[in-house]
Design an enzyme around this catalytic site. Structure first.
Site, PDB file in Angstrom:
ATOM      1  N   ASP A  10      86.426  10.706  33.586  1.00  0.00           N
ATOM      2  CA  ASP A  10      87.098  12.012  33.608  1.00  0.00           C
ATOM      3  C   ASP A  10      88.401  11.836  32.845  1.00  0.00           C
ATOM      4  O   ASP A  10      88.781  10.719  32.461  1.00  0.00           O
ATOM      5  CB  ASP A  10      87.361  12.462  35.051  1.00  0.00           C
ATOM      6  N   CYS A  73      83.187  15.029  34.621  1.00  0.00           N
ATOM      7  CA  CYS A  73      84.092  15.919  33.906  1.00  0.00           C
ATOM      8  C   CYS A  73      83.248  17.063  33.349  1.00  0.00           C
ATOM      9  O   CYS A  73      82.361  16.835  32.516  1.00  0.00           O
ATOM     10  CB  CYS A  73      84.745  15.139  32.764  1.00  0.00           C
ATOM     11  N   GLU A 148      97.423  17.111  38.491  1.00  0.00           N
ATOM     12  CA  GLU A 148      97.777  15.770  37.995  1.00  0.00           C
ATOM     13  C   GLU A 148      99.229  15.437  38.332  1.00  0.00           C
ATOM     14  O   GLU A 148      99.569  14.292  38.566  1.00  0.00           O
ATOM     15  CB  GLU A 148      97.553  15.674  36.482  1.00  0.00           C
ATOM     16  N   CYS A 180      85.246  22.431  37.677  1.00  0.00           N
ATOM     17  CA  CYS A 180      86.098  21.365  37.141  1.00  0.00           C
ATOM     18  C   CYS A 180      86.263  20.385  38.287  1.00  0.00           C
ATOM     19  O   CYS A 180      86.496  20.798  39.433  1.00  0.00           O
ATOM     20  CB  CYS A 180      87.466  21.921  36.720  1.00  0.00           C
ATOM     21  N   HIS A 182      88.532  18.485  39.122  1.00  0.00           N
ATOM     22  CA  HIS A 182      89.838  18.463  39.798  1.00  0.00           C
ATOM     23  C   HIS A 182      89.889  19.478  40.950  1.00  0.00           C
ATOM     24  O   HIS A 182      90.690  19.329  41.865  1.00  0.00           O
ATOM     25  CB  HIS A 182      90.964  18.815  38.819  1.00  0.00           C
TER      26      HIS A 182
HETATM   27  N1  DGL Z   1      88.202  17.306  35.447  1.00  0.00           N
HETATM   28  C1  DGL Z   1      87.700  17.697  34.181  1.00  0.00           C
HETATM   29  C2  DGL Z   1      86.665  18.779  34.278  1.00  0.00           C
HETATM   30  O1  DGL Z   1      85.862  18.717  35.190  1.00  0.00           O
HETATM   31  C3  DGL Z   1      88.715  17.798  33.056  1.00  0.00           C
HETATM   32  C4  DGL Z   1      89.900  18.661  33.286  1.00  0.00           C
HETATM   33  C5  DGL Z   1      90.906  18.609  32.136  1.00  0.00           C
HETATM   34  O2  DGL Z   1      91.267  17.514  31.728  1.00  0.00           O
HETATM   35  O3  DGL Z   1      91.305  19.677  31.672  1.00  0.00           O
HETATM   36  O4  DGL Z   1      86.578  19.661  33.465  1.00  0.00           O
END
Ligand code: DGL
Length: 273
Positions: A10, A73, A148, A180, A182
């Site tokens: 990721d 990701c 983050e 996402c 995150h």
């Molecule tokens: N966590 C990632 C995703 O699932 C990337 C997020 C990013 O870096 O913008 O898209």
């Protein structure tokens, strides 16, 4: 144990939500986690940049002798799944196709990075299995930088979440997908803002269930949770392209322990010199 090593990647800590689900289902599974934190966030980058990053990151994982790639990701999954499968000489598992095949609702909302939302990948994949589904993809550019930076208590995060959810609620979605990796870190906030009738879905669950075909079925069915609890990280190696200290600090609440983190350089030109 199956003896296989899974490579996950990721842009930062988001993919840990996938690693967590994987280890809850397959405790002690050997894993290599790469956070490309020098280039976080991916979500504001162009499709061309995202495709070239994906090629580089996956080549590096393959060099480390892994047995399967988990794209933890969504952004690279949405824009570079074909790149991943052409670079990797091992099976590649993505979140989007994994969850799309499990969708049982007619009106579905997706919260995602700007790049993922623009790509329309969730709508395309979901309609392969449910051709008449209405899929509303909402880009959330503020989320990843705030997560983050550890700003989970910042009141601005709540305001942004309300703003991103409002068009989905106006479309009367029955489920919201966390598009996402995150975003499962925002689950308590999102649960608070969504009516009980709207399901909140983490695609990592469908992906880790799909991994059973490679890793074997778990012996004991485990209750899956995104809340920190002790995980068996003994078989895990963590590598980052940015600051190992910053990553270890940010990872601690989600892993329940501060991991040992190595610094790596990915760029082809740096590897050659
Ligand atoms: N966590 C990632 C995703 O699932 C990337 C997020 C990013 O870096 O913008 O898209």
């Amino acid at each position: 144990m199956n003896g296989l090593r899974i490579g996950l990647f990721d842009s930062g800590v988001g993919g840990l939500t996938v690693l967590r689900r994987l280890l809850e289902r397959h405790p002690g599974q050997p894993c290599l986690y790469l956070a490309d934190s020098a280039r976080v966030p991916y979500g504001g980058r162009s499709p061309l940049q995202i495709r070239s990053i994906a090629a580089e990151v996956i080549s590096w994982l393959i060099e480390q002798r892994i047995d399967a790639v988990v794209m933890a990701c969504n952004t690279t999954n949405a824009l570079a799944y074909d790149v991943a499968t052409s670079v990797a000489n091992v099976p590649v598992y993505g979140l989007i196709d994994s969850v799309a095949r499990t969708i049982r609702w007619q009106r579905v909302g997706v919260l995602a990075t700007a790049a993922t939302a623009r790509s329309g990948a969730y709508a395309d994949q979901i309609r392969r299995y449910r051709p008449h589904a209405q899929v509303h993809e909402q880009g959330c550019p503020q989320f990843v930088p705030m997560i983050e930076a550890g700003r989970l208590e910042d009141p601005m995060l709540r305001r942004e979440a309300q703003r991103y959810l409002s068009p989905l609620l106006a479309s009367r979605v029955e489920a919201v997908l966390l598009g996402c990796t995150h975003y499962p870190l925002l689950e308590p906030l999102l649960c608070e803002l969504l009516p009980d009738s709207v399901a909140l879905v983490d695609p990592a669950q469908a992906l880790t269930e799909r991994l059973d075909s490679l890793l074997g079925r778990p012996e004991v069915p485990l209750h899956l949770s995104t809340r920190p609890r002790p995980l068996d990280l003994s078989g895990c190696r963590f590598c980052v392209t940015g600051s190992p200290e910053a990553f270890a600090r940010a990872a601690e609440p989600w892993l329940g322990t501060r991991p040992m983190v190595e610094s790596v350089t990915l760029r082809a030109e740096a590897r050659a010199s």
